[in-house]
Design an enzyme around this catalytic site. Sequence first.
Site, PDB file in Angstrom:
ATOM      1  N   ASP A  22      15.731   6.122 -23.937  1.00 46.62           N
ATOM      2  CA  ASP A  22      16.883   6.100 -24.851  1.00 46.62           C
ATOM      3  C   ASP A  22      17.976   5.266 -24.181  1.00 46.62           C
ATOM      4  O   ASP A  22      18.938   5.797 -23.626  1.00 46.62           O
ATOM      5  CB  ASP A  22      17.339   7.534 -25.130  1.00 46.62           C
ATOM      6  CG  ASP A  22      16.244   8.317 -25.825  1.00 46.62           C
ATOM      7  OD1 ASP A  22      16.113   8.191 -27.045  1.00 46.62           O
ATOM      8  OD2 ASP A  22      15.483   9.033 -25.129  1.00 46.62           O
ATOM      9  N   GLY A  78      16.459   9.812 -19.553  1.00 47.94           N
ATOM     10  CA  GLY A  78      15.332   8.883 -19.571  1.00 47.94           C
ATOM     11  C   GLY A  78      15.730   7.511 -20.098  1.00 47.94           C
ATOM     12  O   GLY A  78      16.459   7.403 -21.086  1.00 47.94           O
ATOM     13  N   PHE A 108      10.369  20.571 -27.452  1.00 53.22           N
ATOM     14  CA  PHE A 108       9.054  20.001 -27.754  1.00 53.22           C
ATOM     15  C   PHE A 108       8.690  19.030 -26.629  1.00 53.22           C
ATOM     16  O   PHE A 108       8.474  17.846 -26.818  1.00 53.22           O
ATOM     17  CB  PHE A 108       9.021  19.322 -29.128  1.00 53.22           C
ATOM     18  CG  PHE A 108       7.647  19.399 -29.745  1.00 53.22           C
ATOM     19  CD1 PHE A 108       7.220  20.554 -30.380  1.00 53.22           C
ATOM     20  CD2 PHE A 108       6.762  18.342 -29.656  1.00 53.22           C
ATOM     21  CE1 PHE A 108       5.935  20.648 -30.918  1.00 53.22           C
ATOM     22  CE2 PHE A 108       5.473  18.428 -30.182  1.00 53.22           C
ATOM     23  CZ  PHE A 108       5.076  19.581 -30.821  1.00 53.22           C
ATOM     24  N   LEU A 109       8.640  19.616 -25.442  1.00 47.52           N
ATOM     25  CA  LEU A 109       8.615  18.827 -24.215  1.00 47.52           C
ATOM     26  C   LEU A 109       7.277  18.143 -23.978  1.00 47.52           C
ATOM     27  O   LEU A 109       6.235  18.607 -24.429  1.00 47.52           O
ATOM     28  CB  LEU A 109       8.955  19.731 -23.027  1.00 47.52           C
ATOM     29  CG  LEU A 109      10.300  20.453 -23.137  1.00 47.52           C
ATOM     30  CD1 LEU A 109      10.527  21.330 -21.909  1.00 47.52           C
ATOM     31  CD2 LEU A 109      11.449  19.482 -23.328  1.00 47.52           C
ATOM     32  N   HIS A 110       7.349  17.027 -23.262  1.00 51.80           N
ATOM     33  CA  HIS A 110       6.157  16.255 -22.895  1.00 51.80           C
ATOM     34  C   HIS A 110       6.344  15.739 -21.467  1.00 51.80           C
ATOM     35  O   HIS A 110       7.358  16.047 -20.819  1.00 51.80           O
ATOM     36  CB  HIS A 110       5.928  15.125 -23.907  1.00 51.80           C
ATOM     37  CG  HIS A 110       7.147  14.276 -24.149  1.00 51.80           C
ATOM     38  ND1 HIS A 110       7.727  13.515 -23.165  1.00 51.80           N
ATOM     39  CD2 HIS A 110       7.911  14.096 -25.255  1.00 51.80           C
ATOM     40  CE1 HIS A 110       8.772  12.882 -23.655  1.00 51.80           C
ATOM     41  NE2 HIS A 110       8.918  13.220 -24.924  1.00 51.80           N
ATOM     42  N   HIS A 137       9.756  14.290 -20.354  1.00 54.51           N
ATOM     43  CA  HIS A 137      10.778  15.268 -19.968  1.00 54.51           C
ATOM     44  C   HIS A 137      10.470  15.838 -18.577  1.00 54.51           C
ATOM     45  O   HIS A 137      11.363  16.005 -17.752  1.00 54.51           O
ATOM     46  CB  HIS A 137      10.799  16.444 -20.956  1.00 54.51           C
ATOM     47  CG  HIS A 137      11.177  16.079 -22.361  1.00 54.51           C
ATOM     48  ND1 HIS A 137      10.280  16.140 -23.401  1.00 54.51           N
ATOM     49  CD2 HIS A 137      12.352  15.677 -22.902  1.00 54.51           C
ATOM     50  CE1 HIS A 137      10.890  15.798 -24.526  1.00 54.51           C
ATOM     51  NE2 HIS A 137      12.139  15.499 -24.258  1.00 54.51           N
TER      52      HIS A 137
HETATM   53  P1  AMP Z   1      15.093  14.435 -26.112  1.00 54.69           P
HETATM   54  O1  AMP Z   1      14.455  15.781 -26.006  1.00 54.69           O
HETATM   55  O2  AMP Z   1      14.357  13.463 -26.951  1.00 54.69           O
HETATM   56  O3  AMP Z   1      16.572  14.510 -26.414  1.00 54.69           O
HETATM   57  O4  AMP Z   1      15.021  13.818 -24.642  1.00 54.69           O
HETATM   58  C1  AMP Z   1      15.564  14.477 -23.536  1.00 54.69           C
HETATM   59  C2  AMP Z   1      15.596  13.532 -22.367  1.00 54.69           C
HETATM   60  O5  AMP Z   1      14.262  13.120 -22.055  1.00 54.69           O
HETATM   61  C3  AMP Z   1      16.401  12.262 -22.659  1.00 54.69           C
HETATM   62  O6  AMP Z   1      17.140  11.907 -21.500  1.00 54.69           O
HETATM   63  C4  AMP Z   1      15.325  11.259 -22.962  1.00 54.69           C
HETATM   64  O7  AMP Z   1      15.715   9.938 -22.679  1.00 54.69           O
HETATM   65  C5  AMP Z   1      14.221  11.707 -22.013  1.00 54.69           C
HETATM   66  N1  AMP Z   1      12.935  11.186 -22.453  1.00 54.69           N
HETATM   67  C6  AMP Z   1      12.387  11.299 -23.692  1.00 54.69           C
HETATM   68  N2  AMP Z   1      11.202  10.640 -23.744  1.00 54.69           N
HETATM   69  C7  AMP Z   1      11.010  10.091 -22.518  1.00 54.69           C
HETATM   70  C8  AMP Z   1       9.985   9.271 -21.949  1.00 54.69           C
HETATM   71  N3  AMP Z   1       8.922   8.888 -22.635  1.00 54.69           N
HETATM   72  N4  AMP Z   1      10.148   8.886 -20.665  1.00 54.69           N
HETATM   73  C9  AMP Z   1      11.236   9.263 -19.946  1.00 54.69           C
HETATM   74  N5  AMP Z   1      12.225  10.020 -20.432  1.00 54.69           N
HETATM   75  C10 AMP Z   1      12.125  10.431 -21.694  1.00 54.69           C
END
Ligand code: AMP
Length: 292
Positions: A158, A155, A32-34, A37
Amino acid sequence: MQRLTEVSSAQAWCRALRARGESLGFVATMGFLHEGHLALVEQAAKDNDHVCVSIFVNPLQFDDPADLERYPRNMEGDASMLEGAGCAMVFGGTLEGFFPGQLDERGELLPEHLVDPGSCALGLEGEYRRGHFVGVATIVQRLFEVVEPTRAYFGAKDYQQCLVVSEVGRRRGGPEVIISPTVREASGLALSSRNARLAAAGREQGLFISRALFAAKELWQQGERNAGILARRMQAVLEESELEVEYAAVRNPEHWSPEEPQAALSQAVALIAAKAQGQNGRVRLIDNMQLS
Ligand code: AMP
Protein backbone atom coordinates in the site's frame (compact mmCIF):
# COMPACT_ATOMS: atom_id res chain seq x y z
CA MET A 1 -1.46 -14.04 23.57
CA GLN A 2 -3.93 -11.55 25.04
CA ARG A 3 -7.11 -10.92 23.05
CA LEU A 4 -8.74 -7.63 23.95
CA THR A 5 -11.96 -6.22 22.59
CA GLU A 6 -12.00 -2.87 24.35
CA VAL A 7 -9.82 -0.01 23.16
CA SER A 8 -9.39 1.16 26.78
CA SER A 9 -8.10 -2.29 27.88
CA ALA A 10 -5.64 -2.34 24.97
CA GLN A 11 -4.42 1.11 25.94
CA ALA A 12 -3.93 0.02 29.57
CA TRP A 13 -2.03 -3.12 28.44
CA CYS A 14 0.31 -1.04 26.25
CA ARG A 15 0.84 1.57 28.96
CA ALA A 16 1.80 -1.05 31.54
CA LEU A 17 4.36 -2.49 29.18
CA ARG A 18 5.90 0.86 28.31
CA ALA A 19 6.03 1.78 32.00
CA ARG A 20 8.44 -1.14 32.37
CA GLY A 21 10.64 0.45 29.67
CA GLU A 22 10.08 -2.33 27.15
CA SER A 23 9.87 -1.72 23.41
CA LEU A 24 6.65 -2.35 21.54
CA GLY A 25 6.21 -3.05 17.84
CA PHE A 26 2.79 -2.41 16.34
CA VAL A 27 1.02 -3.71 13.21
CA ALA A 28 -2.34 -2.21 12.19
CA THR A 29 -4.56 -4.52 10.14
CA MET A 30 -8.11 -5.05 8.99
CA GLY A 31 -7.87 -8.79 9.63
CA PHE A 32 -8.35 -11.79 7.35
CA LEU A 33 -4.64 -12.20 7.77
CA HIS A 34 -2.17 -13.74 5.34
CA GLU A 35 1.60 -14.16 5.02
CA GLY A 36 2.00 -10.48 4.09
CA HIS A 37 0.61 -9.43 7.47
CA LEU A 38 2.62 -12.12 9.27
CA ALA A 39 5.85 -10.86 7.69
CA LEU A 40 5.18 -7.50 9.36
CA VAL A 41 4.49 -9.19 12.71
CA GLU A 42 7.65 -11.29 12.44
CA GLN A 43 9.76 -8.25 11.59
CA ALA A 44 8.23 -6.40 14.56
CA ALA A 45 8.98 -9.38 16.83
CA LYS A 46 12.65 -9.29 15.76
CA ASP A 47 13.03 -5.56 16.40
CA ASN A 48 11.05 -5.18 19.65
CA ASP A 49 10.51 -6.80 23.05
CA HIS A 50 6.77 -7.25 22.30
CA VAL A 51 4.37 -6.99 19.39
CA CYS A 52 0.78 -5.95 19.36
CA VAL A 53 -1.65 -6.05 16.43
CA SER A 54 -4.93 -4.29 15.86
CA ILE A 55 -7.74 -5.82 13.82
CA PHE A 56 -10.32 -3.24 12.88
CA VAL A 57 -12.21 -2.93 9.61
CA ASN A 58 -12.18 0.85 9.70
CA PRO A 59 -15.40 2.25 8.22
CA LEU A 60 -13.79 5.70 7.86
CA GLN A 61 -11.53 4.54 5.03
CA PHE A 62 -14.20 2.89 2.86
CA ASP A 63 -15.71 5.10 0.19
CA ASP A 64 -18.07 2.31 -0.93
CA PRO A 65 -20.47 0.80 1.68
CA ALA A 66 -20.78 -2.44 -0.37
CA ASP A 67 -16.98 -2.84 -0.23
CA LEU A 68 -17.06 -2.44 3.56
CA GLU A 69 -19.91 -4.93 3.84
CA ARG A 70 -18.11 -7.55 1.71
CA TYR A 71 -14.70 -7.13 3.35
CA PRO A 72 -13.72 -10.66 4.51
CA ARG A 73 -13.47 -11.41 8.23
CA ASN A 74 -12.09 -14.38 10.20
CA MET A 75 -11.29 -13.51 13.81
CA GLU A 76 -10.57 -17.06 15.03
CA GLY A 77 -8.24 -17.89 12.14
CA ASP A 78 -6.47 -14.54 12.57
CA ALA A 79 -5.90 -15.11 16.29
CA SER A 80 -4.26 -18.50 15.80
CA MET A 81 -1.99 -17.15 13.03
CA LEU A 82 -0.91 -14.23 15.24
CA GLU A 83 -0.17 -16.50 18.17
CA GLY A 84 2.20 -18.51 15.95
CA ALA A 85 3.94 -15.37 14.67
CA GLY A 86 4.92 -14.06 18.11
CA CYS A 87 2.19 -11.52 18.77
CA ALA A 88 1.68 -10.75 22.48
CA MET A 89 -1.63 -8.90 22.24
CA VAL A 90 -4.31 -8.45 19.59
CA PHE A 91 -7.12 -5.97 19.96
CA GLY A 92 -10.07 -4.55 18.13
CA GLY A 93 -12.90 -2.27 18.94
CA THR A 94 -15.78 -0.27 17.56
CA LEU A 95 -15.74 3.20 16.04
CA GLU A 96 -17.39 4.44 19.26
CA GLY A 97 -14.69 2.66 21.28
CA PHE A 98 -11.93 4.42 19.34
CA PHE A 99 -13.65 7.81 19.32
CA PRO A 100 -15.81 7.99 22.46
CA GLY A 101 -18.17 10.96 22.45
CA GLN A 102 -16.99 12.05 19.00
CA LEU A 103 -19.71 10.47 16.83
CA ASP A 104 -22.90 12.12 15.61
CA GLU A 105 -26.39 10.61 15.96
CA ARG A 106 -25.88 8.52 12.79
CA GLY A 107 -22.76 6.98 14.32
CA GLU A 108 -20.38 8.90 12.05
CA LEU A 109 -17.25 10.64 13.28
CA LEU A 110 -17.76 14.39 13.60
CA PRO A 111 -15.75 16.16 10.88
CA GLU A 112 -13.63 18.16 13.36
CA HIS A 113 -12.02 14.89 14.50
CA LEU A 114 -10.85 13.90 11.01
CA VAL A 115 -7.11 14.08 10.39
CA ASP A 116 -5.52 15.80 7.37
CA PRO A 117 -3.62 13.09 5.46
CA GLY A 118 -1.15 15.58 3.92
CA SER A 119 -0.10 16.17 0.33
CA CYS A 120 0.95 12.55 -0.35
CA ALA A 121 -2.76 11.68 -0.30
CA LEU A 122 -3.29 13.63 -3.53
CA GLY A 123 -3.61 11.74 -6.81
CA LEU A 124 -4.00 8.04 -7.66
CA GLU A 125 -5.57 6.31 -4.60
CA GLY A 126 -6.59 9.70 -3.25
CA GLU A 127 -8.37 10.48 -6.49
CA TYR A 128 -10.06 7.11 -7.04
CA ARG A 129 -11.02 6.56 -3.40
CA ARG A 130 -12.29 9.93 -2.19
CA GLY A 131 -11.85 10.35 1.55
CA HIS A 132 -9.91 7.10 1.88
CA PHE A 133 -6.70 8.65 3.21
CA VAL A 134 -8.54 10.96 5.60
CA GLY A 135 -9.99 7.75 7.09
CA VAL A 136 -6.55 6.09 7.14
CA ALA A 137 -4.78 9.07 8.73
CA THR A 138 -7.56 9.46 11.32
CA ILE A 139 -7.54 5.84 12.50
CA VAL A 140 -3.75 5.49 12.35
CA GLN A 141 -3.24 8.63 14.42
CA ARG A 142 -5.75 7.28 16.96
CA LEU A 143 -4.07 3.84 16.97
CA PHE A 144 -0.72 5.50 17.58
CA GLU A 145 -2.25 7.38 20.55
CA VAL A 146 -3.73 4.19 21.99
CA VAL A 147 -0.67 1.95 21.52
CA GLU A 148 2.15 4.52 21.71
CA PRO A 149 4.40 1.98 19.96
CA THR A 150 8.15 2.25 19.70
CA ARG A 151 7.93 1.24 16.03
CA ALA A 152 5.00 0.71 13.66
CA TYR A 153 5.16 -1.60 10.63
CA PHE A 154 3.37 -1.12 7.32
CA GLY A 155 3.56 -3.01 4.03
CA ALA A 156 5.00 -1.49 0.86
CA LYS A 157 2.08 -3.01 -1.04
CA ASP A 158 0.00 0.00 0.00
CA TYR A 159 2.57 2.47 -1.26
CA GLN A 160 0.73 5.75 -0.91
CA GLN A 161 -0.60 4.65 2.48
CA CYS A 162 3.01 4.24 3.61
CA LEU A 163 3.69 7.87 2.65
CA VAL A 164 0.58 9.04 4.52
CA VAL A 165 1.22 7.09 7.74
CA SER A 166 4.91 8.05 7.75
CA GLU A 167 3.76 11.67 7.70
CA VAL A 168 1.32 11.00 10.59
CA GLY A 169 4.20 9.46 12.58
CA ARG A 170 6.56 12.34 11.76
CA ARG A 171 3.99 15.00 12.64
CA ARG A 172 3.37 13.62 16.13
CA GLY A 173 7.04 12.81 16.78
CA GLY A 174 6.65 9.01 16.69
CA PRO A 175 6.50 6.12 16.36
CA GLU A 176 9.21 5.29 13.87
CA VAL A 177 7.39 3.95 10.79
CA ILE A 178 9.07 0.94 9.16
CA ILE A 179 8.08 -0.23 5.69
CA SER A 180 8.34 -3.96 4.88
CA PRO A 181 8.52 -5.39 1.34
CA THR A 182 5.45 -6.73 -0.47
CA VAL A 183 4.90 -10.45 -0.09
CA ARG A 184 3.77 -12.15 -3.32
CA GLU A 185 2.52 -15.54 -4.40
CA ALA A 186 4.92 -17.48 -6.61
CA SER A 187 2.68 -16.35 -9.49
CA GLY A 188 3.60 -12.72 -8.76
CA LEU A 189 0.18 -11.77 -7.38
CA ALA A 190 0.59 -9.61 -4.27
CA LEU A 191 -1.07 -11.19 -1.24
CA SER A 192 -4.20 -9.36 -0.20
CA SER A 193 -7.19 -10.15 2.00
CA ARG A 194 -9.30 -9.22 -1.01
CA ASN A 195 -7.82 -12.08 -3.10
CA ALA A 196 -10.17 -14.42 -1.22
CA ARG A 197 -13.07 -12.76 -3.06
CA LEU A 198 -11.61 -13.31 -6.54
CA ALA A 199 -13.34 -15.66 -8.98
CA ALA A 200 -11.03 -18.11 -10.80
CA ALA A 201 -11.08 -15.82 -13.86
CA GLY A 202 -10.36 -12.79 -11.65
CA ARG A 203 -7.31 -14.49 -10.19
CA GLU A 204 -5.98 -15.01 -13.75
CA GLN A 205 -6.72 -11.36 -14.56
CA GLY A 206 -4.91 -10.31 -11.37
CA LEU A 207 -1.67 -11.86 -12.63
CA PHE A 208 -1.47 -9.17 -15.33
CA ILE A 209 -0.91 -6.55 -12.63
CA SER A 210 2.45 -7.89 -11.47
CA ARG A 211 3.27 -8.78 -15.08
CA ALA A 212 2.77 -5.13 -16.06
CA LEU A 213 4.90 -3.94 -13.13
CA PHE A 214 7.72 -6.32 -14.06
CA ALA A 215 7.47 -5.12 -17.69
CA ALA A 216 7.96 -1.52 -16.50
CA LYS A 217 10.90 -2.64 -14.40
CA GLU A 218 12.49 -4.33 -17.40
CA LEU A 219 12.09 -1.15 -19.44
CA TRP A 220 13.62 0.87 -16.61
CA GLN A 221 16.57 -1.53 -16.51
CA GLN A 222 17.02 -0.94 -20.24
CA GLY A 223 17.46 2.75 -19.43
CA GLU A 224 13.99 4.25 -19.92
CA ARG A 225 13.48 7.23 -17.58
CA ASN A 226 10.30 8.80 -18.96
CA ALA A 227 7.25 8.31 -16.70
CA GLY A 228 4.77 8.42 -19.61
CA ILE A 229 6.60 5.78 -21.64
CA LEU A 230 6.95 3.50 -18.59
CA ALA A 231 3.25 3.92 -17.80
CA ARG A 232 2.25 3.14 -21.39
CA ARG A 233 4.27 -0.08 -21.24
CA MET A 234 2.19 -1.16 -18.24
CA GLN A 235 -1.05 -0.10 -19.92
CA ALA A 236 -0.16 -2.21 -22.97
CA VAL A 237 0.26 -5.32 -20.78
CA LEU A 238 -2.95 -4.60 -18.87
CA GLU A 239 -4.91 -4.18 -22.11
CA GLU A 240 -4.29 -7.86 -22.82
CA SER A 241 -6.44 -8.68 -19.79
CA GLU A 242 -10.07 -8.09 -18.90
CA LEU A 243 -9.14 -5.99 -15.93
CA GLU A 244 -10.97 -2.73 -15.42
CA VAL A 245 -7.92 -0.50 -14.99
CA GLU A 246 -8.21 2.61 -12.82
CA TYR A 247 -4.62 3.75 -13.17
CA ALA A 248 -1.20 2.48 -14.23
CA ALA A 249 1.20 5.27 -13.37
CA VAL A 250 4.78 6.13 -12.51
CA ARG A 251 5.85 8.56 -9.81
CA ASN A 252 9.05 9.86 -8.28
CA PRO A 253 9.13 8.32 -4.75
CA GLU A 254 11.38 11.12 -3.49
CA HIS A 255 8.92 13.86 -4.51
CA TRP A 256 5.34 12.59 -4.56
CA SER A 257 3.22 14.42 -7.13
CA PRO A 258 -0.44 13.91 -8.01
CA GLU A 259 0.44 14.32 -11.68
CA GLU A 260 2.85 12.38 -13.85
CA PRO A 261 6.41 13.74 -13.49
CA GLN A 262 7.63 15.36 -16.73
CA ALA A 263 11.39 15.44 -16.10
CA ALA A 264 13.58 12.37 -16.61
CA LEU A 265 13.33 10.28 -13.43
CA SER A 266 16.27 9.44 -11.19
CA GLN A 267 14.01 7.35 -8.91
CA ALA A 268 10.72 5.71 -9.82
CA VAL A 269 7.86 3.69 -8.45
CA ALA A 270 5.20 2.14 -10.69
CA LEU A 271 1.66 1.85 -9.31
CA ILE A 272 -1.47 0.08 -10.53
CA ALA A 273 -5.09 -0.16 -9.40
CA ALA A 274 -7.53 -2.37 -11.29
CA LYS A 275 -10.73 -4.27 -10.74
CA ALA A 276 -10.84 -8.01 -11.39
CA GLN A 277 -13.76 -10.40 -11.57
CA GLY A 278 -14.93 -11.50 -8.12
CA GLN A 279 -17.30 -14.16 -6.86
CA ASN A 280 -19.71 -11.40 -5.94
CA GLY A 281 -19.01 -8.09 -7.68
CA ARG A 282 -15.66 -6.83 -8.89
CA VAL A 283 -12.61 -6.86 -6.60
CA ARG A 284 -10.33 -3.85 -6.50
CA LEU A 285 -6.63 -4.78 -6.44
CA ILE A 286 -3.63 -2.49 -6.00
CA ASP A 287 0.07 -3.16 -6.36
CA ASN A 288 3.28 -1.28 -7.00
CA MET A 289 6.95 -1.83 -7.65
CA GLN A 290 10.06 0.23 -7.06
CA LEU A 291 11.74 0.54 -10.46
CA SER A 292 14.95 2.22 -9.30
P1 AMP B 1 -4.75 -4.42 5.67
O1 AMP B 1 -5.22 -5.50 6.59
O2 AMP B 1 -5.02 -4.67 4.24
O3 AMP B 1 -5.14 -3.04 6.14
O4 AMP B 1 -3.16 -4.44 5.78
C1 AMP B 1 -2.49 -4.29 7.00
C2 AMP B 1 -1.03 -4.07 6.74
O5 AMP B 1 -0.49 -5.20 6.05
C3 AMP B 1 -0.77 -2.84 5.86
O6 AMP B 1 0.38 -2.17 6.34
C4 AMP B 1 -0.53 -3.46 4.51
O7 AMP B 1 0.29 -2.67 3.69
C5 AMP B 1 0.18 -4.75 4.89
N1 AMP B 1 0.10 -5.72 3.81
C6 AMP B 1 -1.03 -6.13 3.16
N2 AMP B 1 -0.71 -6.99 2.17
C7 AMP B 1 0.64 -7.12 2.18
C8 AMP B 1 1.57 -7.85 1.38
N3 AMP B 1 1.19 -8.63 0.38
N4 AMP B 1 2.88 -7.71 1.68
C9 AMP B 1 3.29 -6.92 2.70
N5 AMP B 1 2.46 -6.20 3.47
C10 AMP B 1 1.16 -6.30 3.22
